[in-house]
Design an enzyme around this catalytic site. Structure first.
Site, PDB file in Angstrom:
ATOM      1  N   GLY A  30       0.793  -1.231   0.000  1.00 37.16           N
ATOM      2  CA  GLY A  30       0.000   0.000   0.000  1.00 37.16           C
ATOM      3  C   GLY A  30       0.820   1.274   0.000  1.00 37.16           C
ATOM      4  O   GLY A  30       0.341   2.322   0.449  1.00 37.16           O
ATOM      5  N   SER A  31       2.040   1.236  -0.547  1.00 39.07           N
ATOM      6  CA  SER A  31       2.826   2.486  -0.563  1.00 39.07           C
ATOM      7  C   SER A  31       2.236   3.482  -1.565  1.00 39.07           C
ATOM      8  O   SER A  31       2.263   4.691  -1.329  1.00 39.07           O
ATOM      9  CB  SER A  31       4.306   2.217  -0.850  1.00 39.07           C
ATOM     10  OG  SER A  31       4.489   1.775  -2.174  1.00 39.07           O
ATOM     11  N   ASN A  32       1.678   3.007  -2.660  1.00 36.57           N
ATOM     12  CA  ASN A  32       1.019   3.918  -3.601  1.00 36.57           C
ATOM     13  C   ASN A  32      -0.263   4.482  -2.988  1.00 36.57           C
ATOM     14  O   ASN A  32      -0.565   5.665  -3.133  1.00 36.57           O
ATOM     15  CB  ASN A  32       0.722   3.211  -4.926  1.00 36.57           C
ATOM     16  CG  ASN A  32       1.958   3.108  -5.787  1.00 36.57           C
ATOM     17  OD1 ASN A  32       2.395   4.106  -6.366  1.00 36.57           O
ATOM     18  ND2 ASN A  32       2.558   1.928  -5.836  1.00 36.57           N
TER      19      ASN A  32
ATOM     20  N   ASN B 134      -4.926   1.983 -13.153  1.00 37.09           N
ATOM     21  CA  ASN B 134      -3.943   1.098 -12.525  1.00 37.09           C
ATOM     22  C   ASN B 134      -2.542   1.648 -12.746  1.00 37.09           C
ATOM     23  O   ASN B 134      -2.297   2.392 -13.689  1.00 37.09           O
ATOM     24  CB  ASN B 134      -4.052  -0.300 -13.157  1.00 37.09           C
ATOM     25  CG  ASN B 134      -3.110  -1.306 -12.509  1.00 37.09           C
ATOM     26  OD1 ASN B 134      -2.949  -1.325 -11.282  1.00 37.09           O
ATOM     27  ND2 ASN B 134      -2.458  -2.135 -13.313  1.00 37.09           N
TER      28      ASN B 134
ATOM     29  N   HIS C  16       1.501   0.364 -13.150  1.00 33.70           N
ATOM     30  CA  HIS C  16       2.314  -0.817 -13.413  1.00 33.70           C
ATOM     31  C   HIS C  16       3.784  -0.399 -13.544  1.00 33.70           C
ATOM     32  O   HIS C  16       4.081   0.564 -14.247  1.00 33.70           O
ATOM     33  CB  HIS C  16       1.845  -1.509 -14.696  1.00 33.70           C
ATOM     34  CG  HIS C  16       2.562  -2.792 -14.937  1.00 33.70           C
ATOM     35  ND1 HIS C  16       2.334  -3.923 -14.170  1.00 33.70           N
ATOM     36  CD2 HIS C  16       3.536  -3.128 -15.819  1.00 33.70           C
ATOM     37  CE1 HIS C  16       3.130  -4.894 -14.580  1.00 33.70           C
ATOM     38  NE2 HIS C  16       3.863  -4.441 -15.582  1.00 33.70           N
TER      39      HIS C  16
HETATM   40  C1  GRF Z   1       3.648  -1.365  -7.374  1.00 33.76           C
HETATM   41  O1  GRF Z   1       4.923  -1.601  -7.914  1.00 33.76           O
HETATM   42  C2  GRF Z   1       2.624  -1.248  -8.482  1.00 33.76           C
HETATM   43  O2  GRF Z   1       3.116  -0.667  -9.639  1.00 33.76           O
HETATM   44  C3  GRF Z   1       2.270  -2.692  -8.738  1.00 33.76           C
HETATM   45  O3  GRF Z   1       2.278  -3.297  -7.474  1.00 33.76           O
HETATM   46  C4  GRF Z   1       3.152  -2.581  -6.607  1.00 33.76           C
HETATM   47  C5  GRF Z   1       2.352  -2.198  -5.393  1.00 33.76           C
HETATM   48  O4  GRF Z   1       3.116  -1.574  -4.417  1.00 33.76           O
HETATM   49  N1  GRF Z   1       1.020  -2.785  -9.444  1.00 33.76           N
HETATM   50  P1  GRF Z   1       2.414  -0.901  -3.163  1.00 33.76           P
HETATM   51  O5  GRF Z   1       1.482  -1.941  -2.549  1.00 33.76           O
HETATM   52  O6  GRF Z   1       1.666   0.304  -3.643  1.00 33.76           O
HETATM   53  O7  GRF Z   1       3.528  -0.557  -2.228  1.00 33.76           O
END
Ligand code: GRF
Length: 183
Positions: free
Chosen positions: A13-15, A103, A105
């Site tokens: 969940g860092s994003n 999304n 990626h």
């Molecule tokens: C990220 O690298 C995103 O691009 C991919 O999964 C990863 C998720 O990372 N789809 P986080 O859970 O947001 O840290």
């Protein structure tokens, strides 16, 4: 009007946190109404608690799928943001929220679709690794591209390359959402 977001996540969940922080700091004119996780132990839950964001768990299986569609319909979000959501969404879901699901990626799509994209690019000795934000369709990382950037990873080890890519992800996701909701 504050835009409503629903975030779907499976892991760290860092994003999700980067977007939550941008909302809190008013860098993004949006509010995350709900985090939905499909893994009971997803670390993203701790981040939801930290930012006071409501969250629910749903395995997206069988009838539960329709429950999720209804929950999201009720919220009527501007965007459904996938942030490390490791499940391909069914056609029903994609059609219901067409052009509203985005999304992120970690590759320069259409290169390295699917899992372990950073590792595969790194092992291929690519000098640059990309990040792509795209609309979601029924395929895996196949939807229309919204934004794309790359970082140089020459001379870095895998861990350093991953860190650099994730940093770009957090920046690009917030910037892209900002552009999308401010049109
Ligand atoms: C990220 O690298 C995103 O691009 C991919 O999964 C990863 C998720 O990372 N789809 P986080 O859970 O947001 O840290």
């Amino acid at each position: 009007m504050t835009n409503k977001l629903v975030v779907l996540a499976s892991g760290t969940g860092s994003n999700f946190e980067a977007i939550a922080k941008a909302c809190k700091d008013k860098k993004l004119n949006a509010k995350i109404e709900l985090l939905i996780v499909n893994k009971q132990n997803a670390k993203a839950i701790d981040k939801a608690k930290k930012y006071g964001i409501s969250y629910i768990y749903n395995d997206f299986k069988g009838e539960n799928y329709y429950e999720i569609i209804n929950v999201i319909k009720e919220i009527s979000p501007t965007y459904i943001v996938l942030a490390g959501f490791l499940k391909v969404l069914k056609e029903d879901f994609v059609n219901t929220f067409y052009n509203k699901i985005i999304n992120i990626h970690p590759s320069k799509l259409p290169q390295y679709k699917g899992l372990n994209a950073i590792k595969r690019a790194y092992e291929n000795k690519d000098n640059e690794i990309g990040v792509t934000i795209h609309y979601v369709d029924e395929g895996v990382d196949t939807g229309k591209i919204i934004s794309q950037e790359v970082v140089n990873v020459e001379g870095l080890n895998l861990e350093q390359a991953e860190e650099k890519v994730h940093k770009l992800e957090h920046k690009l996701y917030v910037e892209t959402l900002k552009k999308l909701i401010e049109v």
